[in-house]
Design an enzyme around this catalytic site. Structure first.
Site, short mmCIF file in Angstrom:
data_model
loop_
_atom_site.label_atom_id
_atom_site.label_comp_id
_atom_site.label_asym_id
_atom_site.label_seq_id
_atom_site.Cartn_x
_atom_site.Cartn_y
_atom_site.Cartn_z
N ASP A 169 0.85 -1.19 0.00
CA ASP A 169 0.00 0.00 0.00
C ASP A 169 0.88 1.25 0.00
O ASP A 169 2.12 1.15 -0.01
CB ASP A 169 -0.94 0.01 1.21
CG ASP A 169 -2.28 0.68 0.90
OD1 ASP A 169 -2.26 1.82 0.38
OD2 ASP A 169 -3.33 0.07 1.17
N ALA B 243 -5.35 1.17 -5.84
CA ALA B 243 -5.67 2.08 -6.94
C ALA B 243 -5.98 3.46 -6.38
O ALA B 243 -6.23 3.62 -5.18
CB ALA B 243 -6.88 1.57 -7.73
N CYS B 244 -5.99 4.43 -7.26
CA CYS B 244 -6.58 5.73 -6.93
C CYS B 244 -8.06 5.62 -7.26
O CYS B 244 -8.43 5.46 -8.43
CB CYS B 244 -5.95 6.86 -7.73
SG CYS B 244 -6.76 8.45 -7.45
N SER C 207 -14.47 -1.95 -11.72
CA SER C 207 -15.46 -1.02 -11.15
C SER C 207 -16.71 -0.95 -12.02
O SER C 207 -16.63 -1.01 -13.25
CB SER C 207 -14.84 0.38 -11.04
OG SER C 207 -15.82 1.35 -10.74
N TYR D 31 -11.16 8.11 -13.67
CA TYR D 31 -11.09 6.88 -12.89
C TYR D 31 -11.75 5.73 -13.65
O TYR D 31 -11.15 4.65 -13.79
CB TYR D 31 -11.78 7.08 -11.54
CG TYR D 31 -12.03 5.78 -10.80
CD1 TYR D 31 -10.98 5.08 -10.20
CD2 TYR D 31 -13.31 5.23 -10.71
CE1 TYR D 31 -11.20 3.88 -9.55
CE2 TYR D 31 -13.54 4.03 -10.06
CZ TYR D 31 -12.48 3.36 -9.48
OH TYR D 31 -12.71 2.16 -8.84
N ASN E 19 -21.57 -0.32 -5.61
CA ASN E 19 -21.43 0.69 -4.56
C ASN E 19 -21.18 0.04 -3.20
O ASN E 19 -22.12 -0.37 -2.51
CB ASN E 19 -22.67 1.59 -4.53
CG ASN E 19 -22.76 2.46 -5.77
OD1 ASN E 19 -23.30 2.03 -6.79
ND2 ASN E 19 -22.18 3.64 -5.70
N VAL E 20 -19.90 -0.04 -2.85
CA VAL E 20 -19.48 -0.78 -1.67
C VAL E 20 -19.53 0.12 -0.43
O VAL E 20 -19.15 1.29 -0.48
CB VAL E 20 -18.05 -1.33 -1.86
CG1 VAL E 20 -17.69 -2.27 -0.71
CG2 VAL E 20 -17.92 -2.06 -3.20
N LYS F 267 -11.36 7.49 3.49
CA LYS F 267 -11.74 7.81 2.12
C LYS F 267 -12.29 9.22 1.94
O LYS F 267 -12.43 9.70 0.82
CB LYS F 267 -12.75 6.78 1.60
CG LYS F 267 -12.15 5.40 1.39
CD LYS F 267 -13.16 4.40 0.87
CE LYS F 267 -13.62 4.71 -0.54
NZ LYS F 267 -12.53 4.57 -1.54
N PHE G 134 -29.67 14.51 -2.71
CA PHE G 134 -29.90 15.33 -3.89
C PHE G 134 -31.38 15.36 -4.26
O PHE G 134 -32.08 14.35 -4.14
CB PHE G 134 -29.12 14.79 -5.08
CG PHE G 134 -27.63 14.92 -4.94
CD1 PHE G 134 -27.07 15.99 -4.27
CD2 PHE G 134 -26.78 13.97 -5.49
CE1 PHE G 134 -25.69 16.12 -4.14
CE2 PHE G 134 -25.41 14.09 -5.38
CZ PHE G 134 -24.86 15.16 -4.70
N TYR H 108 -22.49 11.56 -13.32
CA TYR H 108 -23.07 10.93 -12.14
C TYR H 108 -23.94 9.75 -12.56
O TYR H 108 -24.71 9.83 -13.52
CB TYR H 108 -23.92 11.96 -11.40
CG TYR H 108 -24.49 11.51 -10.08
CD1 TYR H 108 -23.71 11.50 -8.94
CD2 TYR H 108 -25.82 11.10 -9.98
CE1 TYR H 108 -24.22 11.10 -7.72
CE2 TYR H 108 -26.35 10.70 -8.76
CZ TYR H 108 -25.55 10.70 -7.64
OH TYR H 108 -26.08 10.30 -6.43
#
Length: 319
Positions: A31, A78-79, A117, A141, A170-171, A179, A202, A279
């Site tokens: 890491d 990862a980023c 992802s 990303y 969506n973890v 994060k 939203f 989004y």
């Protein structure tokens, strides 16, 4: 020996915890702790050594590791910042690094299970199946992850060892404090209630009513379970979705957090202009491929997972 890149991170540390629960401690964690508090994720885990990200790649390039001792590399480093727009940085960190590990594993017949992802599906208008006609990218990303998936596909013909890409949806769950703005909506909701008693969601967008945008929320313990299942079972090489197959509204998650904490209310705010066109208002994994491959471990009910997660957070938030 098992290697977990990103092993101090959110998903990586949960994979390490799941391995510990199976009695495995012969784990090398890779890491980049930097100036973050990710180190706290390691305190409750058992592993044999830790190596900095850059040093590990040098070990690989110089063939300084005994490849015969390595059973599998879980590549979750990862980023993951979807608001990072330095494309060159993303390519170097998420794509080039992953290629080096992919070829190292292929050359030495080491199992390679890596994090892809659900962002590779773009806005999802073409569905969420693991095929190219469904794929797109709304940010650097997502592009970096999609680029690597396609690279793997193009080179699988020459690989004899196991290579599995898992497209995480969506973890949420333990070990994600570090994060910041990229933390799950569940943690953000928890923090908002603790701070002000109000969860901010939203207003309606993309045809959805206020707070009715839907995501496939998957508990991080289930993600770790899927990773270990892929390691422990025969499965055809390729990319697989790692989601529950169910889309849940943000309103429903908010109500689950409110129920778990016994307080809180919801307020709706304007949709940010900077997120327009970038989004995902809807995600829902098509789980047929992973289920047809034999996965039968199931997924935790969203309400049960949120209840457990909030209890975990109340008790300190680390293993």
């Amino acid at each position: 020996m098992i290697i977990v890149t990103g092993g101090a991170g959110f998903i990586g540390s949960n994979i390490v915890k799941a391995l510990n629960d199976r009695g495995r401690k012969d784990i090398l964690i890779v890491d980049n702790l930097g100036k973050t508090e990710k180190y706290k994720n390691l305190i409750g885990l058992k592993f044999m050594d830790y190596v900095q990200r850059e040093d590990f790649l040098r070990f690989v390039a110089d063939d300084e590791l005994d490849a015969n001792e390595i059973e599998v590399i879980f590549h979750d480093g990862a980023c993951s910042d979807t608001m990072e727009y330095d494309v060159n940085y993303m390519i170097k960190t998420n794509y080039e690094y992953s290629k080096e590990l992919f070829h190292y594993c292929a050359d030495n017949e080491i199992e390679f299970i890596y994090a892809s992802s659900a962002s590779t599906y773009g806005d999802g208008e073409n569905g969420f199946r693991e095929i190219e006609t469904c794929e797109s990218a709304l940010n650097p990303y997502a592009f970096s992850k999609l680029l690597f998936d396609r690279y793997v596909r193009q080179n699988l013909y020459e690989v004899e060892s196991k290579v599995i890409g898992l497209r995480y949806f969506n973890v949420f769950g333990p070990q994600e404090f570090h994060k910041g703005r990229m933390a799950s909506i569940a943690l953000q909701m928890y923090n908002q209630i603790k701070k002000s008693g109000v969860i901010k969601l939203f207003k309606g967008t993309d045809g959805y009513a206020d707070g009715e945008q839907r995501r496939d929320f998957i508990y991080v313990k289930d993600v770790a379970k899927v990773n270990l299942w892929c390691f422990e079972n025969e499965i055809a090489n390729g990319v697989y979705n790692c989601g529950t197959g169910n889309a849940t509204t943000f309103n429903a998650v908010a109500q689950a957090v409110i129920s778990a904490l016994g307080k809180g209310e919801i307020e709706y705010i304007d949709f940010p202009k900077e997120l327009e066109g970038k989004y995902q208002s809807f995600t829902q994994a098509d789980t047929r491929k992973i289920l047809n491959a034999g996965y039968d471990g199931g997924f935790t009910d969203i309400n049960d997972a949120v209840q457990e997660y909030c209890k975990f957070l109340n008790e300190g938030g680390y293993y």
